[in-house]
Write a protein that holds these residues in place. Structure first.
Motif, PDB file in Angstrom:
ATOM      1  N   ARG A   1       0.832  -1.199   0.000  1.00  0.00           N
ATOM      2  CA  ARG A   1       0.000   0.000   0.000  1.00  0.00           C
ATOM      3  C   ARG A   1       0.872   1.257   0.000  1.00  0.00           C
ATOM      4  N   PRO A   2       0.453   2.320  -0.716  1.00  0.00           N
ATOM      5  CA  PRO A   2       1.250   3.548  -0.753  1.00  0.00           C
ATOM      6  C   PRO A   2       1.150   4.310   0.571  1.00  0.00           C
ATOM      7  N   VAL A   3       2.294   4.751   1.053  1.00  0.00           N
ATOM      8  CA  VAL A   3       2.370   5.417   2.346  1.00  0.00           C
ATOM      9  C   VAL A   3       3.317   6.605   2.247  1.00  0.00           C
ATOM     10  N   LEU A   4       2.948   7.704   2.888  1.00  0.00           N
ATOM     11  CA  LEU A   4       3.848   8.831   3.043  1.00  0.00           C
ATOM     12  C   LEU A   4       4.533   8.692   4.400  1.00  0.00           C
ATOM     13  N   TYR A   5       5.840   8.517   4.352  1.00  0.00           N
ATOM     14  CA  TYR A   5       6.614   8.217   5.564  1.00  0.00           C
ATOM     15  C   TYR A   5       7.354   9.464   6.036  1.00  0.00           C
ATOM     16  N   SER A   6       7.181   9.807   7.298  1.00  0.00           N
ATOM     17  CA  SER A   6       7.834  10.980   7.872  1.00  0.00           C
ATOM     18  C   SER A   6       9.222  10.609   8.369  1.00  0.00           C
ATOM     19  N   LEU A   7      10.221  11.333   7.877  1.00  0.00           N
ATOM     20  CA  LEU A   7      11.586  11.125   8.357  1.00  0.00           C
ATOM     21  C   LEU A   7      11.821  11.818   9.700  1.00  0.00           C
ATOM     22  N   LYS A   8      10.852  12.613  10.131  1.00  0.00           N
ATOM     23  CA  LYS A   8      10.974  13.348  11.384  1.00  0.00           C
ATOM     24  C   LYS A   8      10.529  12.495  12.566  1.00  0.00           C
ATOM     25  N   ASP A   9       9.285  11.993  12.503  1.00  0.00           N
ATOM     26  CA  ASP A   9       8.760  11.236  13.647  1.00  0.00           C
ATOM     27  C   ASP A   9       8.381   9.799  13.293  1.00  0.00           C
TER      28      ASP A   9
END
Length: 362
Positions: free
Chosen positions: A82-90
């Protein structure tokens, strides 16, 4: 339940600034009752950032060295298919339902980001990988149009490895003629060549944007454009509009910088026979080029009534002076409904592709 839509803009392109202006208009027009927008800006250096609100559009550009404080580094990945937007911050993960790329020119309109969407299985608005790439490369476009016997301007291919002279080109194409990078949009690096003195420095400028440059014959005629929308097997053309440049030709400045750079006549003052012929040619071009979702087709109309394709634009502008939405408005489709229709087409195309087999053994 509302769908989560990623509005993606900016990028490593000479049209980065225009992309932000288009994206703001799309974000404003988006039906918030149906869609929850996520604003994703790609910097001029190629870094991905998520922005919490519309204030990102107060900036003319997104640059790593001058980021707004609220910018959050992100990556688009596939997680368990599934497509996911992954945060490199948290390290948080946000599921996405569909993407709307509003990236003009290279690294956005040329099939590159479309390939990423395909890899992470994210439905997206607009043309697919190969049609985007073919539409961006004006030489490839001309080859496909010629095979389909769709009239377009005569040309010569110039590369840094060939010593083409002004005299050779003028003898074949006449003078004046145009030179344009094969893989750049919106008149970036385009010049009208009138003499040998013009040729050298302006060819050098064109080669700053691509390693292939076209020399193209000058066609004296009216500049007519037509919006097309739909699936490849069933495109629908809008009423056409006419661009009346107030500069020498419809340059980058006339399109995007100078609000008075061109007069727009929408719908164009054409008789019904020419309008129908133009719409049919626009739909044929959309089909031949393998387009899907949306495309703007640009024409030259000669005084004798002959029509020639100038080029196609697979992610046309959505700025306040852009022709694509204006022509649909003249045809009876509001800006808000236009955006919703384009997103619906993205889901329909994705669902159709999901029915194709990806494993021989299943």
């Amino acid at each position: 339940m509302k769908k989560v839509i990623a509005l993606i803009f900016g990028g490593k392109s000479a049209e980065h600034e225009v992309s932000l202006r288009s994206a703001k208009n799309v974000a404003d027009a988006l039906d918030k009752d149906q869609y929850t927008p996520i604003l994703i800006g790609i910097s001029k250096e190629g870094s991905w950032y998520r922005f919490p609100d519309m204030t990102v559009f107060n900036n003319k550009a997104i640059e790593d060295k001058a980021l707004p404080a609220q910018a959050e580094s992100v990556a688009l990945i596939a997680l368990q298919g599934r497509p996911v937007l992954y945060s490199l911050k948290d390290h948080s993960k946000t599921s996405l339902d569909v993407a709307f790329p509003i990236m003009h020119g290279t690294m956005g309109e040329d099939g590159t980001i479309q390939g990423l969407f395909k890899m992470v299985q994210l439905p997206f608005v607009g043309c697919g990988v190969w049609s985007s790439a073919a539409g961006m490369d004006k030489e490839v476009m001309k080859r496909l149009l010629a095979e389909a016997r769709i009239p377009n301007a005569r040309y010569m291919l110039l590369t840094p490895f060939k010593n083409n002279s002004y005299e050779e080109i003028a003898a074949k194409l006449g003078s004046p003629f145009f030179i344009k990078p094969a893989n750049a949009g919106s008149s970036v690096g385009v010049h009208k060549i009138k003499s040998a003195a013009d040729f050298g420095p302006k060819l050098k400028d064109a080669f700053q944007f691509d390693n292939k440059v076209l020399a193209e014959e000058f066609i004296q005629g009216r500049e007519i454009e037509c919006s097309v929308m739909g699936h490849n097997h069933a495109p629908k053309a809008s009423l056409p509009g006419e661009v009346i440049p107030q500069h020498e030709f419809y340059s980058y400045e006339a399109k995007y910088v100078d609000d008075n750079g061109a007069l727009l006549e929408i719908p164009a003052k054409l008789d019904s026979e020419v309008t129908k012929r133009l719409q049919a040619m626009a739909e044929q071009t959309f089909h031949v080029m393998g387009c899907d979702g949306l495309t703007r087709v640009d024409f030259f109309l000669k005084p004798n009534g002959e029509l020639y394709i100038n080029e196609i634009n697979t992610i046309p502008g959505f700025t306040k002076i852009s022709m694509y939405p204006k022509m649909w408005e003249a045809t009876g489709l509001s800006y808000k409904d236009l955006i919703s229709n384009l997103i619906t087409l993205a889901f329909e195309k994705y669902e159709a592709e999901q029915k194709l087999k990806t494993s021989y053994l299943e």
